[in-house]
Motif scaffolding. Structure first.
Motif, short mmCIF file in Angstrom:
data_model
loop_
_atom_site.label_atom_id
_atom_site.label_comp_id
_atom_site.label_asym_id
_atom_site.label_seq_id
_atom_site.Cartn_x
_atom_site.Cartn_y
_atom_site.Cartn_z
N TYR A 24 0.85 -1.20 0.00
CA TYR A 24 0.00 0.00 0.00
C TYR A 24 0.88 1.24 0.00
CZ TYR A 24 -3.90 -3.06 1.26
OH TYR A 24 -4.84 -4.04 1.26
N GLN A 25 0.50 2.18 -0.87
CA GLN A 25 1.32 3.36 -1.02
C GLN A 25 1.42 4.18 0.27
OE1 GLN A 25 0.04 5.74 -4.29
NE2 GLN A 25 2.12 6.00 -5.04
N VAL A 26 0.33 4.20 1.04
CA VAL A 26 0.31 5.04 2.24
C VAL A 26 1.13 4.45 3.40
CG1 VAL A 26 -1.87 6.18 1.71
CG2 VAL A 26 -1.87 4.04 2.99
N VAL A 27 1.49 3.15 3.27
CA VAL A 27 2.29 2.54 4.33
C VAL A 27 3.77 2.79 4.05
CG1 VAL A 27 2.91 0.37 5.50
CG2 VAL A 27 0.55 0.79 4.80
N LYS A 28 4.40 3.57 4.92
CA LYS A 28 5.77 4.00 4.63
C LYS A 28 6.82 3.00 5.08
CE LYS A 28 4.27 7.77 2.88
NZ LYS A 28 3.78 7.52 1.50
N LYS A 29 6.48 2.19 6.10
CA LYS A 29 7.49 1.28 6.63
C LYS A 29 6.83 0.16 7.40
CE LYS A 29 12.12 1.34 8.42
NZ LYS A 29 12.62 0.28 7.57
N LEU A 30 7.52 -0.99 7.48
CA LEU A 30 7.03 -2.11 8.28
C LEU A 30 8.06 -2.42 9.37
CD1 LEU A 30 5.07 -4.55 8.73
CD2 LEU A 30 6.49 -5.83 7.15
N LEU A 31 7.60 -2.43 10.61
CA LEU A 31 8.51 -2.71 11.74
C LEU A 31 8.12 -4.01 12.42
CD1 LEU A 31 8.69 0.81 13.45
CD2 LEU A 31 10.34 -0.18 11.86
N ASP A 32 9.12 -4.67 13.01
CA ASP A 32 8.90 -5.91 13.76
C ASP A 32 8.60 -5.54 15.22
OD1 ASP A 32 8.82 -8.66 14.12
OD2 ASP A 32 10.91 -8.73 14.77
N LYS A 33 7.72 -6.34 15.84
CA LYS A 33 7.42 -6.12 17.26
C LYS A 33 8.52 -6.73 18.12
CE LYS A 33 2.39 -5.79 17.43
NZ LYS A 33 1.15 -6.41 17.92
N PRO A 34 8.81 -6.32 19.30
CA PRO A 34 8.24 -5.13 19.95
C PRO A 34 8.95 -3.85 19.50
CG PRO A 34 9.71 -6.27 21.46
CD PRO A 34 9.71 -7.07 20.20
N ILE A 35 8.23 -2.76 19.55
CA ILE A 35 8.78 -1.49 19.10
C ILE A 35 9.68 -0.89 20.19
CG2 ILE A 35 6.89 -0.03 19.98
CD1 ILE A 35 7.03 1.41 17.21
N THR A 36 10.73 -0.18 19.79
CA THR A 36 11.62 0.47 20.77
C THR A 36 11.74 1.96 20.46
OG1 THR A 36 13.60 0.11 19.43
CG2 THR A 36 13.05 -1.62 21.01
N SER A 37 12.18 2.73 21.44
CA SER A 37 12.36 4.17 21.24
C SER A 37 13.35 4.44 20.11
CB SER A 37 12.89 4.82 22.53
OG SER A 37 12.02 4.54 23.59
N GLU A 38 14.40 3.61 20.07
CA GLU A 38 15.45 3.80 19.06
C GLU A 38 14.88 3.71 17.65
OE1 GLU A 38 15.80 1.64 21.69
OE2 GLU A 38 16.96 3.11 22.85
N THR A 39 14.06 2.67 17.42
CA THR A 39 13.51 2.52 16.05
C THR A 39 12.60 3.69 15.70
OG1 THR A 39 11.89 1.00 16.99
CG2 THR A 39 13.63 0.02 15.70
N ILE A 40 11.88 4.22 16.70
CA ILE A 40 10.99 5.35 16.43
C ILE A 40 11.83 6.58 16.07
CG2 ILE A 40 9.20 6.87 17.37
CD1 ILE A 40 8.49 4.54 19.29
N ILE A 41 12.92 6.80 16.81
CA ILE A 41 13.78 7.96 16.53
C ILE A 41 14.39 7.85 15.13
CG2 ILE A 41 15.90 9.15 17.25
CD1 ILE A 41 15.12 8.38 20.16
N THR A 42 14.92 6.67 14.82
CA THR A 42 15.50 6.45 13.49
C THR A 42 14.47 6.75 12.41
OG1 THR A 42 16.47 4.52 14.56
CG2 THR A 42 16.99 4.84 12.24
N LEU A 43 13.25 6.30 12.69
CA LEU A 43 12.15 6.49 11.74
C LEU A 43 11.88 7.97 11.50
CD1 LEU A 43 9.98 4.39 10.62
CD2 LEU A 43 8.48 5.35 12.35
N LEU A 44 11.89 8.75 12.59
CA LEU A 44 11.52 10.16 12.49
C LEU A 44 12.63 10.99 11.83
CD1 LEU A 44 9.80 10.68 15.96
CD2 LEU A 44 8.71 10.34 13.74
N GLU A 45 13.86 10.51 11.96
CA GLU A 45 14.98 11.25 11.38
C GLU A 45 14.93 11.25 9.86
OE1 GLU A 45 18.23 9.30 13.25
OE2 GLU A 45 18.32 10.73 14.93
N ARG A 46 14.27 10.24 9.30
CA ARG A 46 14.27 10.14 7.84
C ARG A 46 13.17 10.95 7.20
NH1 ARG A 46 14.50 4.88 5.24
NH2 ARG A 46 12.58 4.51 6.36
#
Lengths: 130, 361
Positions: free
Chosen positions: A108-130
């Motif tokens: 789906y075009q609107v889905v920008k990324k797929l992450l594996d559970k469990p989510i961590t603060s680090e992955t969220i920060i990396t995500l936001l930097e891009r």
């Protein structure tokens, strides 16, 4: 760094709680809302589309949920007006290792990324930097 | 005593037909036809005919032609040709093309026919056993696929939740937050445990043999009452069980309990949280060799659009409470083994009634 609003959609209350805590911990979060039913989140997005949101919103979306699944949510989201859609960034989150599901959700075009559970603060920060 | 093997004999000579029937009717169920049209009619009416004997030389068509024609519509019966030496070429040809299993030389002796029947029957049984095993294998294979699919979600899901929670605890400041987290972790562990128990049930239903015994429904009602007293006390759900059993009921106790347990635990689980008078009831009766069970609740109900899917493996119609998507599938499977039946009647926001019937064995 600028701040963001967050929406978490996950049928597991524990996973919602984890995502919320991890999001708050990044220090990049203005508000975070959790929904255990995707249909409620969709209603919320539709209702808040009337008022102009000031901050971009990141939607953390579980893929496999009873009733309205992540797939159904994305399909309904795609039908929303463009000026609403552009305020949201959808990130899918799953513990599934099923290839078909994983490929389908990122297709789906609107889905920008797929992450594996469990989510961590680090992955969220990396995500936001891009 | 097992049912007699059904045999069809086709021959244009009436004397042969009468002789054949007279010789073998004691041991086998013999059907006779003096032309191929009549033979086809008999095959339509008796699809469980195992062996067909057919004369090669008949006025309307040869035995080989007849076998070739019926092979498509009736592939299962074993085909045996009766013929003299002069037709040997066509016999060889027919055997090679797979149209007949073997042939018996004319004039036939009783022992030749008997030997042919016994051999053919063994072949027929081996073949049909193979077909049954094949179907079972296909079913097991499809379910294994579903399993592999669900393992990642239903086992890894709760585990990744617990892992995530452990990491989050490092960032928590207050005892209240930690307590909430522990409560959620506990639910995650329970969810995983429920899943594993359901897998165990699933395996037992699939592979376990039924142990038929006399079942006293009053004892079952008392057991269930004890089991769910936790719910009635802690969650404020009233529970009543009524029994009306005036005759014996024989069935597999473990399967019957599994059915009732799954239905009751659903009834207790899927209550309306804000309802002031939550209630669950179980009514059991045995009449004319059939046990009927009603499991009623005044809970959240089941939406019409999910009604046809609730018995499917891993299907879930709500995110309320921890569920594995196994329960009702196991119920249906167990009832299949008990020759039982299940009906559901439900109104969203008002409640659900499951009606189960199980014949006594």
């Amino acid at each position: 760094m600028s701040k963001y609003n967050f929406i978490v959609i996950d049928d597991s209350a524990l996973d919602c709680f984890i995502a919320e805590k991890m999001i708050v911990h990044t220090g990049l979060c203005e508000t975070v809302r959790c929904f255990t039913q995707a249909s409620d989140a969709l209603e919320y997005i539709q209702a808040s589309s009337l008022e102009a949101a000031t901050l971009p919103t990141v939607v953390i979306l579980d893929v496999l949920m009873p009733m309205m699944s992540g797939f159904a949510f994305v399909e309904a989201f795609e039908d929303l007006p463009e000026d609403v859609k552009e305020r949201y960034t959808i990130v899918a989150l799953t513990s599934s290792m099923n290839k078909t599901d994983m490929e389908k959700i990122v297709s789906y075009q609107v889905v920008k990324k797929l992450l594996d559970k469990p989510i961590t603060s680090e992955t969220i920060i990396t995500l936001l930097e891009r | 005593m097992p049912e007699k093997i059904k045999i069809l004999y086709v021959d244009d000579e009436q004397n042969n037909l009468i002789g054949f029937k007279a010789s073998f009717r004691i041991d086998y169920a013999i059907f006779i036809a003096n032309n191929t049209t009549e033979a086809k009619k008999i095959l339509e009416q008796h699809p469980d005919i195992r062996i067909i004997f057919c004369d090669q030389r008949m006025p309307d068509k040869t035995g080989v032609e007849f076998f070739e024609e019926i092979r498509l519509d009736h592939p299962h019966p074993i085909r045996i040709l009766l013929t003299g030496y002069t037709d040997i070429e066509s016999v060889i040809d027919a055997i090679n093309r797979g149209n007949i299993y073997r042939y018996v030389k004319k004039p036939w002796g009783n022992e030749d026919i008997r030997a042919a029947i016994e051999e053919s029957n063994k072949f027929y049984l081996a073949n049909s056993m193979l077909a049954i095993k094949n179907t079972e294998l296909q079913k097991a294979y499809t379910e294994l696929d579903k399993f592999a699919y669900s393992v990642s979600h239903d086992i890894r899901g709760p585990l990744s939740g617990i892992l995530g929670a452990i990491r989050v605890v490092k960032h928590l400041d207050t005892i209240e937050d930690m307590k909430e987290m522990l409560f959620l972790m506990e639910n995650s562990v329970k969810k995983l445990d429920t899943f594993i128990l359901s897998v165990h049930d699933y395996y037992n239903i699939q592979r376990g043999d039924l142990k038929i015994s006399e079942i006293d429904l009053n004892t079952i009602a008392a057991d269930l009452g004890d089991m769910y007293s936790m719910y009635t006390n802690a969650k404020n759900v009233s529970f009543s069980a009524t029994v009306n059993q005036n005759e014996g009921f024989r069935s597999d106790e473990i399967s019957v309990k599994l059915v009732l347990n799954n239905l009751l635990s659903n009834a207790f689980k899927y209550q309306r949280k804000d309802s002031p008078n939550k209630s669950v009831s179980l009514e059991m009766e045995v009449d004319k060799g059939i046990a009927t069970f009603y499991v009623k609740d005044n809970g959240i109900g089941i939406d019409d659009k999910y009604r046809s899917e609730i018995f499917n493996l891993f299907f879930r119609a709500t995110s309320q409470e921890a569920g594995s998507g196994f329960g009702l599938y196991n119920v249906k499977d167990a009832l299949l083994k008990l020759n039982g039946n299940i009906e559901v009647n439900s109104v969203v926001g008002e409640g659900t009634i499951f009606k189960v019937t199980i014949p006594s064995k």
